[in-house]
Design a protein around this motif. Structure first.
Motif, PDB file in Angstrom:
ATOM      1  N   PHE A  35       0.813  -1.218   0.000  1.00  0.00           N
ATOM      2  CA  PHE A  35       0.000   0.000   0.000  1.00  0.00           C
ATOM      3  C   PHE A  35       0.849   1.272   0.000  1.00  0.00           C
ATOM      4  CE2 PHE A  35      -2.626  -3.370   1.954  1.00  0.00           C
ATOM      5  CZ  PHE A  35      -3.506  -3.507   0.892  1.00  0.00           C
ATOM      6  N   ALA A  36       2.023   1.175  -0.614  1.00  0.00           N
ATOM      7  CA  ALA A  36       2.885   2.364  -0.727  1.00  0.00           C
ATOM      8  C   ALA A  36       2.190   3.437  -1.542  1.00  0.00           C
ATOM      9  CB  ALA A  36       4.211   1.980  -1.390  1.00  0.00           C
ATOM     10  N   ASN A  37       1.363   3.036  -2.500  1.00  0.00           N
ATOM     11  CA  ASN A  37       0.680   4.024  -3.345  1.00  0.00           C
ATOM     12  C   ASN A  37      -0.760   3.594  -3.613  1.00  0.00           C
ATOM     13  OD1 ASN A  37       0.712   6.450  -4.851  1.00  0.00           O
ATOM     14  ND2 ASN A  37       0.882   5.279  -6.764  1.00  0.00           N
ATOM     15  N   SER A  38      -1.395   2.991  -2.606  1.00  0.00           N
ATOM     16  CA  SER A  38      -2.766   2.501  -2.828  1.00  0.00           C
ATOM     17  C   SER A  38      -3.445   2.296  -1.485  1.00  0.00           C
ATOM     18  CB  SER A  38      -2.736   1.185  -3.613  1.00  0.00           C
ATOM     19  OG  SER A  38      -1.962   0.227  -2.913  1.00  0.00           O
ATOM     20  N   ALA A 197      -6.355   6.773  -8.088  1.00  0.00           N
ATOM     21  CA  ALA A 197      -6.397   7.634  -6.905  1.00  0.00           C
ATOM     22  C   ALA A 197      -4.990   8.112  -6.583  1.00  0.00           C
ATOM     23  CB  ALA A 197      -7.002   6.852  -5.733  1.00  0.00           C
ATOM     24  N   PRO A 198      -4.488   9.060  -7.349  1.00  0.00           N
ATOM     25  CA  PRO A 198      -3.102   9.483  -7.120  1.00  0.00           C
ATOM     26  C   PRO A 198      -2.967  10.214  -5.787  1.00  0.00           C
ATOM     27  CG  PRO A 198      -4.145  10.879  -8.785  1.00  0.00           C
ATOM     28  CD  PRO A 198      -5.150   9.836  -8.405  1.00  0.00           C
ATOM     29  N   SER A 199      -1.846   9.989  -5.106  1.00  0.00           N
ATOM     30  CA  SER A 199      -1.638  10.757  -3.869  1.00  0.00           C
ATOM     31  C   SER A 199      -0.894  12.042  -4.243  1.00  0.00           C
ATOM     32  CB  SER A 199      -0.865   9.936  -2.837  1.00  0.00           C
ATOM     33  OG  SER A 199       0.118   9.171  -3.451  1.00  0.00           O
ATOM     34  N   GLY A 200      -1.296  13.143  -3.669  1.00  0.00           N
ATOM     35  CA  GLY A 200      -0.670  14.426  -3.974  1.00  0.00           C
ATOM     36  C   GLY A 200      -1.115  14.956  -5.330  1.00  0.00           C
ATOM     37  N   GLN A 340     -12.226  12.548  -3.551  1.00  0.00           N
ATOM     38  CA  GLN A 340     -11.002  12.358  -2.751  1.00  0.00           C
ATOM     39  C   GLN A 340     -10.418  10.959  -2.961  1.00  0.00           C
ATOM     40  OE1 GLN A 340      -9.866  15.005  -1.346  1.00  0.00           O
ATOM     41  NE2 GLN A 340     -11.719  16.261  -1.373  1.00  0.00           N
ATOM     42  N   GLY A 341     -10.670  10.336  -4.075  1.00  0.00           N
ATOM     43  CA  GLY A 341     -10.151   8.989  -4.301  1.00  0.00           C
ATOM     44  C   GLY A 341     -10.787   8.009  -3.321  1.00  0.00           C
TER      45      GLY A 341
END
Ligand code: NAD
Ligand code: UD1
Length: 346
Positions: A35-38, A197-200, A340-341
Protein backbone atom coordinates in the motif's frame (compact mmCIF):
# COMPACT_ATOMS: atom_id res chain seq x y z
CA UNK A 1 -9.52 -23.11 -16.73
CA UNK A 2 -9.14 -21.72 -13.25
CA UNK A 3 -5.68 -20.67 -12.08
CA UNK A 4 -4.16 -19.57 -8.78
CA UNK A 5 -2.45 -16.25 -9.41
CA UNK A 6 -0.13 -14.06 -7.41
CA UNK A 7 -0.81 -10.38 -8.13
CA UNK A 8 1.88 -8.03 -6.86
CA UNK A 9 0.68 -4.44 -6.60
CA UNK A 10 -2.89 -5.66 -7.01
CA UNK A 11 -4.36 -2.75 -5.01
CA UNK A 12 -2.99 -0.15 -7.43
CA UNK A 13 -4.71 1.53 -10.35
CA UNK A 14 -4.09 -1.08 -13.05
CA UNK A 15 -3.77 -4.01 -10.62
CA UNK A 16 -7.18 -3.45 -9.01
CA UNK A 17 -9.02 -3.34 -12.36
CA UNK A 18 -7.13 -6.44 -13.49
CA UNK A 19 -7.98 -8.25 -10.23
CA UNK A 20 -11.66 -7.59 -10.92
CA UNK A 21 -11.38 -8.95 -14.44
CA UNK A 22 -9.45 -12.05 -13.28
CA UNK A 23 -11.92 -12.82 -10.47
CA UNK A 24 -14.75 -12.51 -13.00
CA UNK A 25 -12.88 -15.04 -15.17
CA UNK A 26 -12.95 -17.50 -12.25
CA UNK A 27 -9.33 -17.37 -11.10
CA UNK A 28 -8.12 -17.41 -7.48
CA UNK A 29 -5.92 -14.48 -6.44
CA UNK A 30 -3.28 -13.82 -3.80
CA UNK A 31 -2.57 -10.08 -3.77
CA UNK A 32 0.74 -8.90 -2.34
CA UNK A 33 0.85 -5.14 -1.78
CA UNK A 34 2.44 -2.85 0.80
CA UNK A 35 0.00 0.00 0.00
CA UNK A 36 2.88 2.36 -0.73
CA UNK A 37 0.68 4.02 -3.35
CA UNK A 38 -2.77 2.50 -2.83
CA UNK A 39 -5.47 1.66 -0.34
CA UNK A 40 -6.97 -1.63 0.87
CA UNK A 41 -10.30 0.03 0.08
CA UNK A 42 -9.65 -0.61 -3.64
CA UNK A 43 -9.58 -4.37 -3.01
CA UNK A 44 -12.63 -4.17 -0.77
CA UNK A 45 -14.46 -2.56 -3.70
CA UNK A 46 -13.18 -5.20 -6.12
CA UNK A 47 -14.79 -7.77 -3.80
CA UNK A 48 -17.98 -5.72 -3.57
CA UNK A 49 -18.21 -5.61 -7.39
CA UNK A 50 -17.65 -9.34 -7.85
CA UNK A 51 -20.13 -10.33 -5.13
CA UNK A 52 -19.56 -12.37 -1.98
CA UNK A 53 -18.91 -15.73 -3.61
CA UNK A 54 -16.14 -14.65 -5.98
CA UNK A 55 -14.78 -12.36 -3.27
CA UNK A 56 -13.66 -15.39 -1.26
CA UNK A 57 -11.23 -16.20 -4.07
CA UNK A 58 -9.16 -13.11 -3.22
CA UNK A 59 -6.59 -13.31 -0.42
CA UNK A 60 -4.55 -10.30 0.65
CA UNK A 61 -1.02 -10.33 2.01
CA UNK A 62 0.20 -6.94 3.16
CA UNK A 63 3.93 -6.94 2.46
CA UNK A 64 6.82 -5.66 0.42
CA UNK A 65 8.03 -7.45 -2.72
CA UNK A 66 11.59 -6.84 -1.51
CA UNK A 67 10.92 -8.90 1.61
CA UNK A 68 11.85 -12.54 1.17
CA UNK A 69 9.49 -13.51 3.97
CA UNK A 70 6.52 -11.56 2.56
CA UNK A 71 6.97 -13.09 -0.90
CA UNK A 72 7.37 -16.58 0.60
CA UNK A 73 4.19 -16.04 2.61
CA UNK A 74 2.34 -15.18 -0.61
CA UNK A 75 3.56 -18.40 -2.23
CA UNK A 76 2.50 -20.38 0.84
CA UNK A 77 -1.03 -18.93 0.66
CA UNK A 78 -1.88 -21.02 -2.43
CA UNK A 79 -0.12 -23.16 -5.06
CA UNK A 80 0.65 -20.33 -7.48
CA UNK A 81 0.40 -21.10 -11.23
CA UNK A 82 1.41 -17.66 -12.51
CA UNK A 83 2.39 -14.20 -11.33
CA UNK A 84 1.16 -10.82 -12.58
CA UNK A 85 3.74 -8.31 -11.42
CA UNK A 86 2.38 -4.76 -11.13
CA UNK A 87 4.17 -3.67 -7.94
CA UNK A 88 6.60 -0.86 -8.50
CA UNK A 89 7.17 2.86 -8.35
CA UNK A 90 6.11 4.89 -11.39
CA UNK A 91 6.57 8.64 -10.91
CA UNK A 92 9.08 9.94 -13.44
CA UNK A 93 10.04 13.13 -11.54
CA UNK A 94 10.46 11.25 -8.26
CA UNK A 95 12.67 8.70 -10.00
CA UNK A 96 15.05 11.51 -11.03
CA UNK A 97 15.33 12.62 -7.39
CA UNK A 98 15.44 9.13 -5.83
CA UNK A 99 17.04 6.77 -8.37
CA UNK A 100 18.32 4.28 -5.77
CA UNK A 101 14.80 3.81 -4.39
CA UNK A 102 13.47 3.15 -7.90
CA UNK A 103 16.21 0.62 -8.66
CA UNK A 104 15.67 -1.02 -5.29
CA UNK A 105 11.89 -1.48 -5.63
CA UNK A 106 11.54 -1.98 -9.38
CA UNK A 107 14.65 -4.05 -10.08
CA UNK A 108 15.54 -5.43 -6.60
CA UNK A 109 11.88 -6.28 -5.97
CA UNK A 110 11.64 -8.14 -9.28
CA UNK A 111 14.82 -10.11 -8.48
CA UNK A 112 13.35 -11.17 -5.14
CA UNK A 113 10.15 -12.23 -6.86
CA UNK A 114 12.00 -14.24 -9.53
CA UNK A 115 13.97 -16.10 -6.84
CA UNK A 116 10.79 -17.02 -5.02
CA UNK A 117 9.16 -18.11 -8.28
CA UNK A 118 12.04 -20.46 -9.08
CA UNK A 119 11.97 -21.82 -5.49
CA UNK A 120 8.28 -22.61 -5.91
CA UNK A 121 8.63 -23.97 -9.41
CA UNK A 122 6.51 -21.21 -10.89
CA UNK A 123 7.81 -19.90 -14.22
CA UNK A 124 4.88 -17.98 -15.68
CA UNK A 125 5.05 -14.20 -15.35
CA UNK A 126 3.26 -11.17 -16.79
CA UNK A 127 5.25 -7.99 -16.23
CA UNK A 128 4.10 -4.34 -16.35
CA UNK A 129 6.48 -2.68 -18.74
CA UNK A 130 6.01 0.72 -20.34
CA UNK A 131 6.09 2.66 -23.58
CA UNK A 132 8.44 4.98 -21.69
CA UNK A 133 11.17 2.59 -22.95
CA UNK A 134 10.90 4.11 -26.41
CA UNK A 135 12.00 7.59 -25.24
CA UNK A 136 11.80 9.92 -28.24
CA UNK A 137 10.64 7.52 -30.97
CA UNK A 138 11.95 7.82 -34.55
CA UNK A 139 8.84 6.19 -35.94
CA UNK A 140 5.13 6.50 -35.00
CA UNK A 141 3.13 4.26 -34.60
CA UNK A 142 5.86 2.56 -32.56
CA UNK A 143 6.51 -1.16 -33.17
CA UNK A 144 8.06 -3.39 -30.49
CA UNK A 145 11.28 -3.64 -32.47
CA UNK A 146 11.90 0.12 -32.17
CA UNK A 147 15.12 0.93 -30.28
CA UNK A 148 14.84 1.16 -26.49
CA UNK A 149 16.11 4.52 -25.30
CA UNK A 150 14.67 5.36 -21.89
CA UNK A 151 15.38 8.90 -20.80
CA UNK A 152 14.88 8.84 -17.02
CA UNK A 153 15.63 6.52 -14.06
CA UNK A 154 12.09 5.12 -14.06
CA UNK A 155 12.51 4.10 -17.70
CA UNK A 156 15.96 2.66 -16.99
CA UNK A 157 14.50 0.38 -14.30
CA UNK A 158 11.85 -0.92 -16.73
CA UNK A 159 14.51 -1.54 -19.39
CA UNK A 160 16.66 -3.34 -16.80
CA UNK A 161 13.78 -5.62 -15.78
CA UNK A 162 13.00 -6.46 -19.42
CA UNK A 163 16.70 -7.34 -19.89
CA UNK A 164 16.65 -9.42 -16.71
CA UNK A 165 13.54 -11.31 -17.85
CA UNK A 166 15.14 -12.03 -21.24
CA UNK A 167 18.26 -13.44 -19.52
CA UNK A 168 16.23 -15.51 -17.05
CA UNK A 169 13.96 -16.90 -19.77
CA UNK A 170 17.05 -17.93 -21.78
CA UNK A 171 18.81 -19.52 -18.79
CA UNK A 172 16.59 -22.59 -18.45
CA UNK A 173 13.61 -24.03 -20.30
CA UNK A 174 10.08 -23.58 -19.08
CA UNK A 175 9.74 -19.83 -18.59
CA UNK A 176 6.57 -18.28 -19.94
CA UNK A 177 6.96 -14.53 -19.75
CA UNK A 178 5.00 -11.58 -21.14
CA UNK A 179 6.43 -8.07 -20.93
CA UNK A 180 3.50 -5.77 -21.68
CA UNK A 181 4.43 -2.25 -22.70
CA UNK A 182 1.51 -0.07 -21.72
CA UNK A 183 0.93 3.21 -23.49
CA UNK A 184 -1.17 5.72 -21.44
CA UNK A 185 -3.57 3.89 -19.09
CA UNK A 186 -6.56 6.07 -18.15
CA UNK A 187 -10.28 5.84 -17.36
CA UNK A 188 -11.93 3.76 -14.67
CA UNK A 189 -14.33 0.90 -14.10
CA UNK A 190 -17.75 1.93 -15.49
CA UNK A 191 -19.37 1.45 -12.06
CA UNK A 192 -17.54 4.52 -10.76
CA UNK A 193 -16.38 2.41 -7.78
CA UNK A 194 -12.78 1.79 -8.95
CA UNK A 195 -10.38 4.26 -10.48
CA UNK A 196 -7.06 6.02 -10.28
CA UNK A 197 -6.40 7.63 -6.90
CA UNK A 198 -3.10 9.48 -7.12
CA UNK A 199 -1.64 10.76 -3.87
CA UNK A 200 -0.67 14.43 -3.97
CA UNK A 201 -0.67 16.47 -7.16
CA UNK A 202 -1.12 14.26 -10.22
CA UNK A 203 1.69 14.54 -12.76
CA UNK A 204 -0.24 12.86 -15.59
CA UNK A 205 -2.79 14.61 -17.75
CA UNK A 206 -5.90 12.49 -17.19
CA UNK A 207 -6.05 12.55 -13.38
CA UNK A 208 -5.10 16.21 -13.41
CA UNK A 209 -7.87 17.26 -15.77
CA UNK A 210 -10.36 15.07 -13.86
CA UNK A 211 -9.49 17.00 -10.72
CA UNK A 212 -9.94 20.31 -12.53
CA UNK A 213 -13.35 19.18 -13.81
CA UNK A 214 -14.53 18.25 -10.31
CA UNK A 215 -13.33 21.56 -8.89
CA UNK A 216 -10.34 20.36 -6.86
CA UNK A 217 -7.90 22.39 -8.98
CA UNK A 218 -8.55 25.67 -10.76
CA UNK A 219 -6.77 25.31 -14.10
CA UNK A 220 -5.07 22.74 -16.28
CA UNK A 221 -1.67 23.70 -17.60
CA UNK A 222 -1.14 22.56 -21.17
CA UNK A 223 2.55 21.85 -21.63
CA UNK A 224 3.23 23.43 -25.01
CA UNK A 225 1.04 24.26 -28.01
CA UNK A 226 3.97 24.52 -30.40
CA UNK A 227 4.66 20.81 -30.92
CA UNK A 228 4.75 19.43 -34.48
CA UNK A 229 1.25 17.92 -34.10
CA UNK A 230 -2.07 18.85 -35.76
CA UNK A 231 -3.16 21.30 -33.02
CA UNK A 232 0.30 21.89 -31.52
CA UNK A 233 -0.34 19.96 -28.27
CA UNK A 234 1.17 16.59 -27.32
CA UNK A 235 -0.36 13.44 -28.80
CA UNK A 236 -0.65 10.21 -26.80
CA UNK A 237 -2.23 6.77 -27.11
CA UNK A 238 -4.76 6.65 -24.24
CA UNK A 239 -5.91 3.16 -23.31
CA UNK A 240 -8.96 2.45 -21.13
CA UNK A 241 -7.85 0.61 -18.00
CA UNK A 242 -10.50 -2.11 -18.61
CA UNK A 243 -9.06 -2.74 -22.08
CA UNK A 244 -5.68 -3.03 -20.38
CA UNK A 245 -7.09 -5.46 -17.80
CA UNK A 246 -8.51 -7.59 -20.62
CA UNK A 247 -5.10 -7.49 -22.33
CA UNK A 248 -3.59 -9.10 -19.21
CA UNK A 249 -6.21 -11.80 -19.21
CA UNK A 250 -5.51 -12.53 -22.87
CA UNK A 251 -1.73 -12.59 -22.35
CA UNK A 252 -2.08 -14.97 -19.41
CA UNK A 253 -4.27 -17.34 -21.40
CA UNK A 254 -1.78 -17.40 -24.29
CA UNK A 255 1.18 -18.00 -21.97
CA UNK A 256 -0.54 -20.92 -20.27
CA UNK A 257 -1.86 -22.45 -23.49
CA UNK A 258 1.19 -22.15 -25.76
CA UNK A 259 4.68 -23.63 -25.33
CA UNK A 260 7.08 -21.63 -23.10
CA UNK A 261 8.06 -18.32 -24.67
CA UNK A 262 8.96 -14.72 -24.00
CA UNK A 263 6.36 -12.33 -25.43
CA UNK A 264 7.01 -8.61 -25.63
CA UNK A 265 3.94 -6.64 -26.66
CA UNK A 266 2.68 -3.10 -26.92
CA UNK A 267 -0.70 -2.55 -25.31
CA UNK A 268 -2.24 0.53 -26.85
CA UNK A 269 -5.09 1.50 -29.14
CA UNK A 270 -3.04 2.58 -32.15
CA UNK A 271 -4.83 5.94 -32.11
CA UNK A 272 -3.40 9.21 -30.91
CA UNK A 273 -5.24 12.09 -29.26
CA UNK A 274 -3.97 15.55 -28.44
CA UNK A 275 -4.22 17.27 -25.07
CA UNK A 276 -6.92 19.60 -26.43
CA UNK A 277 -8.91 16.68 -27.88
CA UNK A 278 -8.87 15.02 -24.47
CA UNK A 279 -9.98 18.27 -22.80
CA UNK A 280 -12.89 18.57 -25.26
CA UNK A 281 -13.92 14.93 -24.78
CA UNK A 282 -13.81 15.30 -21.00
CA UNK A 283 -15.87 18.49 -21.14
CA UNK A 284 -18.47 16.67 -23.23
CA UNK A 285 -18.57 13.68 -20.85
CA UNK A 286 -18.72 15.74 -17.66
CA UNK A 287 -20.75 18.73 -18.80
CA UNK A 288 -18.17 20.86 -17.00
CA UNK A 289 -15.88 23.49 -18.47
CA UNK A 290 -12.17 22.75 -18.00
CA UNK A 291 -10.25 26.00 -17.83
CA UNK A 292 -6.72 25.69 -19.18
CA UNK A 293 -3.71 27.81 -19.99
CA UNK A 294 -0.89 27.01 -22.35
CA UNK A 295 2.50 27.07 -20.65
CA UNK A 296 6.02 26.03 -21.67
CA UNK A 297 6.81 22.50 -22.81
CA UNK A 298 7.61 20.01 -20.02
CA UNK A 299 11.23 18.85 -20.10
CA UNK A 300 11.55 15.23 -21.22
CA UNK A 301 8.28 15.21 -23.23
CA UNK A 302 8.06 13.98 -26.79
CA UNK A 303 5.49 15.33 -29.27
CA UNK A 304 3.81 12.06 -30.17
CA UNK A 305 3.62 8.55 -28.72
CA UNK A 306 1.26 6.07 -30.36
CA UNK A 307 1.44 2.27 -30.29
CA UNK A 308 1.54 -0.08 -33.17
CA UNK A 309 -0.62 -2.70 -31.40
CA UNK A 310 -0.77 -5.13 -34.34
CA UNK A 311 1.49 -7.72 -32.71
CA UNK A 312 -0.72 -7.87 -29.61
CA UNK A 313 -3.76 -8.30 -31.84
CA UNK A 314 -2.07 -11.07 -33.82
CA UNK A 315 -0.65 -12.93 -30.80
CA UNK A 316 -3.43 -12.42 -28.27
CA UNK A 317 -6.52 -11.88 -30.42
CA UNK A 318 -6.92 -8.71 -28.32
CA UNK A 319 -7.58 -5.13 -29.27
CA UNK A 320 -8.93 -2.10 -27.44
CA UNK A 321 -12.71 -1.81 -27.55
CA UNK A 322 -13.28 1.48 -25.73
CA UNK A 323 -12.60 4.91 -27.23
CA UNK A 324 -12.08 8.40 -25.86
CA UNK A 325 -15.80 8.98 -25.12
CA UNK A 326 -15.98 5.88 -22.85
CA UNK A 327 -12.64 6.73 -21.27
CA UNK A 328 -13.95 10.16 -20.29
CA UNK A 329 -17.43 8.91 -19.31
CA UNK A 330 -15.98 6.28 -16.94
CA UNK A 331 -13.23 8.57 -15.68
CA UNK A 332 -15.85 11.18 -14.83
CA UNK A 333 -18.13 8.60 -13.14
CA UNK A 334 -15.20 7.73 -10.86
CA UNK A 335 -13.92 11.26 -10.22
CA UNK A 336 -17.35 12.79 -9.57
CA UNK A 337 -18.37 10.03 -7.14
CA UNK A 338 -14.97 9.88 -5.41
CA UNK A 339 -13.47 13.37 -5.48
CA UNK A 340 -11.00 12.36 -2.75
CA UNK A 341 -10.15 8.99 -4.30
CA UNK A 342 -10.51 6.19 -1.75
CA UNK A 343 -10.76 8.84 0.96
CA UNK A 344 -9.50 8.55 4.49
CA UNK A 345 -8.20 5.06 3.98
CA UNK A 346 -5.87 6.18 1.20
P1 NAD B 1 0.06 2.11 -8.82
O1 NAD B 1 1.06 2.92 -8.07
O2 NAD B 1 -1.36 2.52 -8.73
O3 NAD B 1 0.18 0.58 -8.42
C1 NAD B 1 1.37 -0.01 -7.98
C2 NAD B 1 1.05 -0.85 -6.77
O4 NAD B 1 2.27 -1.44 -6.29
C3 NAD B 1 0.47 -0.03 -5.61
O5 NAD B 1 -0.64 -0.69 -5.07
C4 NAD B 1 1.61 0.04 -4.61
O6 NAD B 1 1.16 0.16 -3.27
C5 NAD B 1 2.32 -1.28 -4.87
N1 NAD B 1 3.72 -1.28 -4.46
C6 NAD B 1 4.66 -0.33 -4.68
N2 NAD B 1 5.83 -0.69 -4.15
C7 NAD B 1 5.64 -1.90 -3.57
C8 NAD B 1 6.47 -2.79 -2.86
N3 NAD B 1 7.77 -2.50 -2.61
N4 NAD B 1 5.96 -3.95 -2.42
C9 NAD B 1 4.65 -4.25 -2.64
N5 NAD B 1 3.81 -3.45 -3.32
C10 NAD B 1 4.30 -2.29 -3.77
O7 NAD B 1 0.54 2.09 -10.35
P2 NAD B 1 -0.21 1.55 -11.64
O8 NAD B 1 -0.51 2.72 -12.49
O9 NAD B 1 -1.29 0.61 -11.27
O10 NAD B 1 0.99 0.78 -12.34
C11 NAD B 1 1.19 -0.61 -12.19
C12 NAD B 1 2.46 -1.01 -12.92
O11 NAD B 1 2.34 -0.62 -14.29
C13 NAD B 1 3.73 -0.34 -12.41
O12 NAD B 1 4.77 -1.27 -12.44
C14 NAD B 1 3.96 0.78 -13.40
O13 NAD B 1 5.33 1.13 -13.49
C15 NAD B 1 3.46 0.15 -14.69
N6 NAD B 1 3.03 1.14 -15.68
C16 NAD B 1 2.11 2.08 -15.35
C17 NAD B 1 1.72 3.04 -16.27
C18 NAD B 1 0.73 4.11 -15.91
O14 NAD B 1 0.67 5.12 -16.61
N7 NAD B 1 -0.09 3.96 -14.89
C19 NAD B 1 2.27 3.01 -17.56
C20 NAD B 1 3.19 2.01 -17.88
C21 NAD B 1 3.56 1.08 -16.92
C1 UD1 C 1 4.30 10.22 -18.64
C2 UD1 C 1 5.75 9.88 -18.33
C3 UD1 C 1 6.07 8.51 -18.91
C4 UD1 C 1 5.08 7.46 -18.39
C5 UD1 C 1 3.66 7.91 -18.74
C6 UD1 C 1 2.60 6.98 -18.25
C7 UD1 C 1 6.93 12.03 -18.22
C8 UD1 C 1 7.94 12.92 -18.87
N1 UD1 C 1 6.62 10.89 -18.88
O1 UD1 C 1 4.17 10.23 -20.03
O2 UD1 C 1 7.38 8.12 -18.57
O3 UD1 C 1 5.33 6.21 -18.98
O4 UD1 C 1 3.44 9.21 -18.16
O5 UD1 C 1 2.50 7.01 -16.88
O6 UD1 C 1 6.45 12.30 -17.12
N2 UD1 C 1 0.25 17.28 -20.13
C9 UD1 C 1 -0.21 18.58 -20.01
N3 UD1 C 1 -0.53 19.01 -18.75
C10 UD1 C 1 -0.41 18.25 -17.62
C11 UD1 C 1 0.06 16.93 -17.77
C12 UD1 C 1 0.39 16.48 -19.04
O7 UD1 C 1 -0.32 19.29 -20.98
O8 UD1 C 1 -0.69 18.73 -16.52
C13 UD1 C 1 0.53 16.75 -21.49
C14 UD1 C 1 1.93 16.22 -21.70
O9 UD1 C 1 2.81 17.23 -22.14
C15 UD1 C 1 1.68 15.14 -22.76
C16 UD1 C 1 0.26 14.62 -22.44
O10 UD1 C 1 -0.35 15.68 -21.69
O11 UD1 C 1 1.66 15.71 -24.04
C17 UD1 C 1 0.25 13.35 -21.62
O12 UD1 C 1 1.06 13.53 -20.47
P1 UD1 C 1 1.14 12.40 -19.31
O13 UD1 C 1 -0.22 12.02 -18.91
O14 UD1 C 1 2.06 12.94 -18.25
O15 UD1 C 1 1.79 11.14 -20.04
P2 UD1 C 1 3.15 11.01 -20.87
O16 UD1 C 1 3.73 12.31 -21.16
O17 UD1 C 1 2.86 10.12 -22.03
Amino acid sequence: MSLQLLITGGAGFIGSHTCLSLLEAGHGLVVLDNFANSSPEALRRVQELTGPQAATRLQLIRGDIRSREAVAQAFRAAPIDAVLHFAGLKAVGESVRQPQRYWDVNVGGTLQLLKAMADHNCRTLVFSSSATLYGFPDQVPIPEKAPLRPINPYGHTKAAVERLLTDVAASEPGWRVAALRYFNPVGAHPSGRLGEAPSGTPSNLFPYLSQVAVGLRPTLQVFGADWPTPDGTGVRDYIHVMDLAEGHRAALEVLVREPPQLLTLNLGSGRGHSVLELVAAFEAASGRAIPYQVVARRPGDSPTSVADPSLATARLGWRTRRGLAEICRDGWAWQSANPQGYGEAH
